[in-house]
Design a protein around this motif. Structure first.
Motif, PDB file in Angstrom:
ATOM      1  N   ARG A   1       1.241  -1.141   0.125  1.00 31.38           N
ATOM      2  CA  ARG A   1      -0.301   0.066  -0.054  1.00 31.38           C
ATOM      3  C   ARG A   1       0.581   1.386   0.084  1.00 31.38           C
ATOM      4  O   ARG A   1       0.547   2.390  -0.519  1.00 31.38           O
ATOM      5  N   SER A   2       2.225   0.949   0.472  1.00 31.17           N
ATOM      6  CA  SER A   2       2.537   2.234   0.618  1.00 31.17           C
ATOM      7  C   SER A   2       3.956   2.427  -0.925  1.00 31.17           C
ATOM      8  O   SER A   2       4.715   1.305  -0.670  1.00 31.17           O
ATOM      9  N   LEU A   3       4.759   3.782  -1.213  1.00 31.20           N
ATOM     10  CA  LEU A   3       5.289   3.188  -2.491  1.00 31.20           C
ATOM     11  C   LEU A   3       6.303   4.606  -2.259  1.00 31.20           C
ATOM     12  O   LEU A   3       5.536   5.730  -2.432  1.00 31.20           O
ATOM     13  N   ILE A   4       7.743   4.627  -2.185  1.00 37.45           N
ATOM     14  CA  ILE A   4       8.665   5.302  -2.538  1.00 37.45           C
ATOM     15  C   ILE A   4       8.860   4.995  -4.498  1.00 37.45           C
ATOM     16  O   ILE A   4       9.756   4.127  -4.344  1.00 37.45           O
ATOM     17  N   ALA A   5       9.233   6.198  -4.978  1.00 31.42           N
ATOM     18  CA  ALA A   5      10.328   5.459  -6.700  1.00 31.42           C
ATOM     19  C   ALA A   5      10.771   6.879  -6.667  1.00 31.42           C
ATOM     20  O   ALA A   5      10.434   7.636  -6.331  1.00 31.42           O
ATOM     21  N   SER A   6      11.883   6.320  -7.685  1.00 29.14           N
ATOM     22  CA  SER A   6      12.797   7.350  -8.111  1.00 29.14           C
ATOM     23  C   SER A   6      14.124   7.123  -8.668  1.00 29.14           C
ATOM     24  O   SER A   6      13.943   5.606  -9.376  1.00 29.14           O
ATOM     25  N   PRO A   7      14.114   8.309 -10.020  1.00 26.56           N
ATOM     26  CA  PRO A   7      14.639   7.864 -11.493  1.00 26.56           C
ATOM     27  C   PRO A   7      15.944   7.141 -11.130  1.00 26.56           C
ATOM     28  O   PRO A   7      16.465   8.058  -9.625  1.00 26.56           O
ATOM     29  N   ILE A   8      16.765   6.702 -12.247  1.00 29.17           N
ATOM     30  CA  ILE A   8      18.020   6.947 -11.641  1.00 29.17           C
ATOM     31  C   ILE A   8      18.616   7.176 -13.311  1.00 29.17           C
ATOM     32  O   ILE A   8      17.936   6.783 -14.086  1.00 29.17           O
TER      33      ILE A   8
ATOM     34  N   ASN B   1       0.995   4.710   4.682  1.00 29.93           N
ATOM     35  CA  ASN B   1       1.078   5.700   5.316  1.00 29.93           C
ATOM     36  C   ASN B   1       2.830   5.137   6.140  1.00 29.93           C
ATOM     37  O   ASN B   1       3.699   5.803   7.304  1.00 29.93           O
ATOM     38  N   PHE B   2       3.843   4.008   5.305  1.00 31.29           N
ATOM     39  CA  PHE B   2       5.127   3.710   5.783  1.00 31.29           C
ATOM     40  C   PHE B   2       5.809   5.238   5.524  1.00 31.29           C
ATOM     41  O   PHE B   2       6.636   4.558   6.792  1.00 31.29           O
ATOM     42  N   PHE B   3       6.226   5.288   4.543  1.00 29.35           N
ATOM     43  CA  PHE B   3       7.027   6.238   4.618  1.00 29.35           C
ATOM     44  C   PHE B   3       7.491   7.527   4.891  1.00 29.35           C
ATOM     45  O   PHE B   3       6.291   7.935   4.746  1.00 29.35           O
ATOM     46  N   THR B   4       7.698   7.619   4.890  1.00 29.15           N
ATOM     47  CA  THR B   4       8.404   9.706   5.856  1.00 29.15           C
ATOM     48  C   THR B   4       8.816  10.759   4.348  1.00 29.15           C
ATOM     49  O   THR B   4       9.566   9.870   3.642  1.00 29.15           O
ATOM     50  N   TYR B   5       8.336  12.023   4.657  1.00 30.26           N
ATOM     51  CA  TYR B   5       8.789  12.551   3.276  1.00 30.26           C
ATOM     52  C   TYR B   5      10.296  12.318   3.942  1.00 30.26           C
ATOM     53  O   TYR B   5      11.341  12.464   3.137  1.00 30.26           O
ATOM     54  N   ASP B   6      11.398  12.457   4.932  1.00 27.18           N
ATOM     55  CA  ASP B   6      12.578  12.633   4.999  1.00 27.18           C
ATOM     56  C   ASP B   6      12.457  10.737   4.254  1.00 27.18           C
ATOM     57  O   ASP B   6      13.969  10.790   3.669  1.00 27.18           O
ATOM     58  N   ASN B   7      12.294  10.157   4.028  1.00 24.80           N
ATOM     59  CA  ASN B   7      12.427   8.278   3.441  1.00 24.80           C
ATOM     60  C   ASN B   7      12.481   8.655   1.815  1.00 24.80           C
ATOM     61  O   ASN B   7      13.402   8.835   0.933  1.00 24.80           O
ATOM     62  N   PHE B   8      11.319   9.754   1.404  1.00 22.35           N
ATOM     63  CA  PHE B   8      11.359  10.471   0.537  1.00 22.35           C
ATOM     64  C   PHE B   8      13.048  10.654   0.061  1.00 22.35           C
ATOM     65  O   PHE B   8      13.307  10.447  -1.405  1.00 22.35           O
ATOM     66  N   LYS B   9      12.932  11.467   0.322  1.00 21.90           N
ATOM     67  CA  LYS B   9      13.955  12.305   0.068  1.00 21.90           C
ATOM     68  C   LYS B   9      15.282  12.078   0.466  1.00 21.90           C
ATOM     69  O   LYS B   9      16.203  12.060  -0.918  1.00 21.90           O
ATOM     70  N   LEU B  10      15.690  10.802   1.318  1.00 19.80           N
ATOM     71  CA  LEU B  10      16.890  10.249   0.884  1.00 19.80           C
ATOM     72  C   LEU B  10      16.835   9.398   0.091  1.00 19.80           C
ATOM     73  O   LEU B  10      17.867   8.565  -0.622  1.00 19.80           O
ATOM     74  N   LEU B  11      15.749   9.149  -0.394  1.00 20.90           N
ATOM     75  CA  LEU B  11      16.209   7.957  -1.695  1.00 20.90           C
ATOM     76  C   LEU B  11      15.899   8.695  -2.799  1.00 20.90           C
ATOM     77  O   LEU B  11      17.039   8.123  -3.891  1.00 20.90           O
ATOM     78  N   SER B  12      16.073   9.904  -2.621  1.00 21.00           N
ATOM     79  CA  SER B  12      16.230  10.637  -4.243  1.00 21.00           C
ATOM     80  C   SER B  12      17.715  10.686  -4.009  1.00 21.00           C
ATOM     81  O   SER B  12      18.407  10.680  -5.346  1.00 21.00           O
ATOM     82  N   VAL B  13      18.074  11.223  -2.998  1.00 23.48           N
ATOM     83  CA  VAL B  13      20.222  11.364  -2.945  1.00 23.48           C
ATOM     84  C   VAL B  13      20.337   9.896  -3.619  1.00 23.48           C
ATOM     85  O   VAL B  13      21.212   9.787  -3.935  1.00 23.48           O
ATOM     86  N   LEU B  14      20.663   8.482  -2.537  1.00 25.89           N
ATOM     87  CA  LEU B  14      20.248   7.606  -3.167  1.00 25.89           C
ATOM     88  C   LEU B  14      20.401   7.173  -4.058  1.00 25.89           C
ATOM     89  O   LEU B  14      21.628   6.436  -4.909  1.00 25.89           O
ATOM     90  N   SER B  15      19.753   7.964  -5.026  1.00 19.39           N
ATOM     91  CA  SER B  15      19.333   7.419  -6.266  1.00 19.39           C
ATOM     92  C   SER B  15      20.716   7.228  -7.481  1.00 19.39           C
ATOM     93  O   SER B  15      21.332   7.089  -8.456  1.00 19.39           O
TER      94      SER B  15
END
Length: 644
Positions: free
Chosen positions: A432-439, A457-471
């Motif tokens: 039900r929860s998802l975060i996605a980022s382009p490579i 509602n598992f992922f937070t906005y901080d998770n969202f930003k972190l994935l963008s950075v890690l990609s």
């Protein structure tokens, strides 16, 4: 104490009733009084003590005495029958001759002199400036009370003075106690604020703020309303909802950033809303509702002080959390980048990236897709769902399609309730929860990272930003590995034919001989190739060589290794294949070359094999035997296959 009251006993000269009153000597006293209420209290208490003294001195007196104010309103009533009994002024009507005495009191107040009638008497008492201060009325059961007054009335000023001094001492003691209480409260408040400022953990700040408020106001209902989500910590913490009409006071306090009071019609404060304010804005509201004890101005100031300290401490705690988060993110990015750069193999990079992403975000599923050779499809390079690996996905579908189209990361809080996008990945996993980022690679989207969890509602906005950075480091590692793979492919690949180089073939044959039990080698040579170059040109010769290489590659397995051995000669190594099977493959190549090339050419083939049981096994020996077999085929007339 503001004014001074000078008391003079009224001059009873002149006839005022049935008994002529002998005037007592004139005297005055000074009584400090802060208000009309305290002055009346002095008169009432002094009157009671005076009556008790007079009855003790003259126990035979029977009757009742009344103290009235300057407007002839009853203040106190004492009934004397052996001992004085104090009654409320409203109970005067139960006594005999009450109206008569009240009339005399009113008359004495108007005439400014004592009056008497039968068993009743009223004596006015006035201040030094002649203004009435009180009236004492009496009714005696054993005759006129004049003698009683002559004997005891001169002592009344003394009791008034003593009572005034006593009340002044009580007021002073109360004031000192109040000041001591205020000092103690200020010290407590200072320690509370100091304790809040010493805390750096957000949960402890909230816990301490509520604890301090509950300690100061144990009878109040306390709530803490926050404008941002906080973990559940077993405290009365609620979200601050701007649309909740029931919390209008809290909402206004939050927006106006000042303490607001809920006052009742009688002016008392029953509700306090104090915003938690830091330098960057308001973070919440401390809300108190009185149950039994209403709030004083000092109480409101204490709540305001604690809420301000809590707001600053909360802000400091959040900044500390964010700094720690940034430090951890930088450390994580550094570690991830270091680990990714340790390998230049794409498969290892993808496997490590998925494992780390699952661990970092505590996710249930992770999937990395990469642009396939077809422009309209994505290839699932790696996932912790085995069935998805190697699958092709349409480039414009699902969340991956949105990411590629917008070139932006996305977050989905609850796919089952809110999403307008159909995702096979989310439906198959039940997430039900998802975060996605382009490579990105060189500014172009070359892949997509999908991370999912079953809970909403598992992922937070901080998770969202972190994935963008890690990609970014993941994309860089993929780019480096791809470039390395391309360079390596170019090193081991012949530019003209697309087959492997002879050096690579030698390495692979040697490796297989060390690990396998058997294998075969086919050497292919284009017949009369020099005549083609000489008569038709080298471009046609190259075209023929490419055709033969393409046919050769299509006749063997993926595990087989085809290489350009030199000039117009090709070599194919077949792992785990006997010489008989190798002959069949060579025949398939010979027949198709004879039938499909344009201009038409023929090839001769030499085949040899090796086995772990041979006395001597080496790469050079295997190639030598195949080469000898090829020469045998050439001498036998070409366009044929021989073994060696």
């Amino acid at each position: 104490m503001e004014d001074e009251l000078c008391l003079t006993l009224g001059n009873p000269s002149g006839s005022g009733g049935d008994e002529q009153l002998v005037p007592p000597p004139d005297f005055t006293i000074e009584i400090s009084s802060g208000s009309a209420g305290s002055s009346r209290k002095i008169w009432t208490e002094a009157f009671h003590r005076w009556v008790q003294h007079a009855v003790k001195v003259e126990p035979a007196y029977r009757g009742w005495l009344m103290l009235a104010g300057p407007e002839a309103e009853p203040l106190s009533l004492c009934v004397i029958d052996g001992m004085p009994l104090i009654y409320a002024p409203s109970e005067v009507w139960m006594l005999e001759s009450a109206q008569e005495v009240l009339d005399l009191i009113a008359l004495a107040e108007r005439s400014k002199r004592p009056v008497s009638k039968g068993e009743a008497v009223a004596i006015p008492l006035r201040s030094g400036d002649g203004q009435p201060s009180a009236v004492i009325g009496a009714h005696s059961s054993g005759g006129a009370p004049g003698a009683f007054f002559r004997r005891h009335l001169p002592l009344l000023p003394l009791f008034l003075q003593l009572e005034a001094e006593r009340m002044e001492k009580e007021a002073l003691a109360e004031r000192l106690a109040r000041e001591e209480e205020l000092v103690l409260r200020k010290e407590t408040l200072f320690r509370s604020v100091e304790k809040l400022f010493s805390l750096i953990d957000v949960e402890r700040v909230l816990s301490e703020a509520i604890f301090q408020i509950q300690e100061l106001f144990p009878d109040a209902e306390v709530d803490l309303l926050l404008s941002q989500d906080e973990p559940k910590i077993g405290l009365p913490v609620k979200p601050l909802n701007i649309f909740d009409v029931n919390n209008d006071l809290c909402m206004r306090a939050f927006m106006e950033e000042k303490v607001l009071l809920g006052e009742r019609e009688d002016g008392y404060v029953s509700e306090v809303a104090a915003p938690m304010i830091g330098k960057q804005g308001a973070y919440g509201v401390l809300h108190l509702k009185a149950k039994a004890v209403l709030f004083s101005p000092e109480d409101c100031e204490a709540v305001w002080a604690i809420s301000q300290a809590a707001g600053t401490a909360f802000e400091n705690g959040k900044l500390y959390e964010q700094s720690n988060l940034l430090v951890n993110e930088l450390r994580l990015i550094n570690e991830l980048t270091k680990r990714l750069n340790q390998s230049l193999r794409l498969d290892e990079i993808f496997d490590y990236a998925v494992a780390e992403l699952l661990h970092i975000f505590d996710a249930d599923y992770c999937c990395i897709l990469q642009q396939s050779q077809r422009e309209d499809q994505l290839l699932v390079r790696v996932s912790n769902i085995a069935d998805l690996n190697g699958e092709l996905v349409a480039k414009n579908e699902g969340f991956s399609g949105v990411v590629i189209r917008t070139r932006e990361p996305i977050i989905e809080s609850d796919y089952s309730r809110h999403s307008l996008i159909r995702s096979v990945f989310m439906e198959n996993t039940g997430c039900r929860s998802l975060i996605a980022s382009p490579i990105f690679t060189n500014g172009e989207v070359v892949g997509v990272i999908l991370i999912a969890h079953h809970s909403p509602n598992f992922f937070t906005y901080d998770n969202f930003k972190l994935l963008s950075v890690l990609s970014s480091p993941i994309g860089l590692a993929i780019s480096n590995a791809s470039l390395h793979a391309e360079v390596r492919r170019m090193v081991i690949t012949d530019n003209l034919t697309g087959l492997y180089t002879r050096k690579y073939l030698d390495e692979q044959v040697g490796w297989h001989q060390d690990s396998d039990q058997c294998g075969s080698l086919i050497v292919v040579d284009i017949d009369d190739f020099k005549r083609i170059n000489d008569s038709m040109g080298h471009q046609i010769g190259d075209k023929v060589l490419i055709q033969v290489s393409t046919i050769t590659r299509s006749c063997i397995r993926e595990s087989d290794i085809a290489a350009r051995w030199g000039g117009e000669e090709l070599a194919i190594y077949l792992p785990h294949v006997s010489v008989e099977q190798a002959m069949n493959v060579a025949e398939r190549i010979r027949g198709r070359v004879n039938a499909e090339t344009n201009p038409g050419v023929t090839v001769s083939c030499g085949v040899s094999d090796w086995s772990a049981t041979d006395d001597k096994v080496s790469v050079e020996l295997l190639f030598y035997r195949s080469d000898m077999a090829l020469y045998k085929a050439k001498r036998a007339g070409k366009n044929q296959i021989k073994t060696g």
